[in-house]
Design a protein around this motif. Sequence first.
Motif, short mmCIF file in Angstrom:
data_model
loop_
_atom_site.label_atom_id
_atom_site.label_comp_id
_atom_site.label_asym_id
_atom_site.label_seq_id
_atom_site.Cartn_x
_atom_site.Cartn_y
_atom_site.Cartn_z
N TYR A 147 0.89 -1.22 -0.01
CA TYR A 147 -0.08 0.00 -0.02
C TYR A 147 0.96 1.37 -0.12
CZ TYR A 147 -3.98 -2.93 1.18
OH TYR A 147 -4.92 -3.90 1.64
N LEU A 259 2.20 -6.33 -3.62
CA LEU A 259 0.86 -6.51 -3.42
C LEU A 259 0.29 -8.12 -3.91
CD1 LEU A 259 -2.02 -5.42 -2.79
CD2 LEU A 259 -2.22 -4.78 -5.32
N TRP A 286 -11.72 -5.85 -2.54
CA TRP A 286 -11.22 -4.63 -2.85
C TRP A 286 -9.77 -4.74 -2.90
CZ3 TRP A 286 -12.73 -0.24 -4.58
CH2 TRP A 286 -14.15 0.20 -4.67
N THR A 290 -7.78 -3.60 -6.40
CA THR A 290 -6.68 -2.77 -6.26
C THR A 290 -5.50 -3.34 -6.97
OG1 THR A 290 -6.86 -2.17 -3.97
CG2 THR A 290 -4.82 -2.07 -4.85
N TRP A 291 -5.55 -4.73 -7.36
CA TRP A 291 -4.57 -5.39 -8.04
C TRP A 291 -4.78 -5.15 -9.57
CZ3 TRP A 291 -4.32 -9.40 -11.55
CH2 TRP A 291 -3.06 -10.16 -11.76
N GLY A 318 -5.84 4.69 -8.73
CA GLY A 318 -5.42 3.60 -8.04
C GLY A 318 -5.24 4.12 -6.39
N VAL A 321 -8.40 3.73 -4.65
CA VAL A 321 -8.72 2.51 -4.75
C VAL A 321 -8.00 1.88 -3.51
CG1 VAL A 321 -8.56 0.16 -5.81
CG2 VAL A 321 -9.45 2.13 -7.07
N VAL A 322 -6.67 2.12 -3.45
CA VAL A 322 -5.64 1.64 -2.26
C VAL A 322 -6.61 2.17 -0.94
CG1 VAL A 322 -3.49 2.07 -0.94
CG2 VAL A 322 -3.72 1.42 -3.52
N CYS A 325 -9.49 0.06 -0.28
CA CYS A 325 -9.24 -1.36 0.18
C CYS A 325 -8.54 -1.30 1.70
CB CYS A 325 -8.17 -1.69 -0.71
SG CYS A 325 -7.54 -3.47 -0.33
N TYR A 326 -7.56 -0.17 1.99
CA TYR A 326 -7.17 -0.31 3.24
C TYR A 326 -8.07 0.39 4.65
CZ TYR A 326 -4.44 1.87 7.10
OH TYR A 326 -4.06 2.12 8.14
#
Length: 343
Positions: A147, A259, A286, A290-291, A318, A321-322, A325-326
């Motif tokens: 991340y 990742l 998520w 992200t990937w 991105g 998106v990170v 996700c986090y």
Amino acid sequence: MDLVELQGKLDNVSFAVLFVTMLIYWIGAAFPKIPLLPALGTTGMAIANLCTAALLAARWLEAGYFPISNLYESLFFLVWGLTTIHLIAENMSRSRWVGTITAPVTMGITAFAALTLPDEMQASAPLVPALKSNWLMMHVSVMMLSYATLMVGALLAIAFLIATRGQKIELHGSSVGTGGFREGAYRLRRAGEEVNSEVSTEPALAYAADSNGSGGTAVLNAVGAETATSELLSPQRLSLASTLDNISYRIIGLGFPLLTIGIIAGAVWANEAWGSYWSWDPKETWALITWLVFAAYLHARITKGWQGRRPAILAASGFVVVWICYLGVNLLGKGLHSYGWFF
């Protein structure tokens, strides 16, 4: 001084150092001729990195487990990762502009963790059963490092978009090549000037700036460039864009394998803990998104030859998106990772 008191002092020192460092980078960007400011900025980030590492070490000694099990710990681990990757990116680029965008983000995260989270969330607590595994360090630490790395790469892409705002910038050639960091490989050719094939024998990046018919075209190239027609972008701005594009690509290229490894380690841990490699938990979903976003970025760069603003926009998306996700899925949805909730 006990370990708890030491942690309280270190998180505040980290915030203060990062705040001053952010101001140093911004002043250096506004007044580039002031000496020593770039070195002071780098020193500030290094001090913040060491303070954060000391905080995590003290937390580890106090709690007896790797300090990445709650929001406070993970935020400071993220800060440590961001400052580490910042120092790597700054060393690669030799540019003071890296810190102008990474320092405020890092400072903001530190402020949120140290000054906003309530005391009960900052205190260490016994691990929940799902986290009592060696996979805690192997999976979560790699994911957090990925991340941090992807965030820095995305922030540099955002900086590229800011540096080239109002211009349609297209790069031709490999941004991985050695020519990307050699200013001697480029020159700015004015309208009607003949191309001199002796400028460089190496491939170089070419920038064409199109202002939709109103601003003309500017080209930075060594061999085979199109003719520039009118008002030109400054060589300094073009060189900055080249550096930001190149370093962003390299940093994202480092974060993507991390990742991937983190997701694979998480799948193995999930199978061990829950009997299934993949459960379409919101966090897992998520992480996959992200990937896919950064896989698309690298695919566009490597296979499709995209360079310039289009991949930078993809990398900038991105960054959002990170964060979803986090942190976002922990705020907005429940699942197998519900121990990450703080509401």
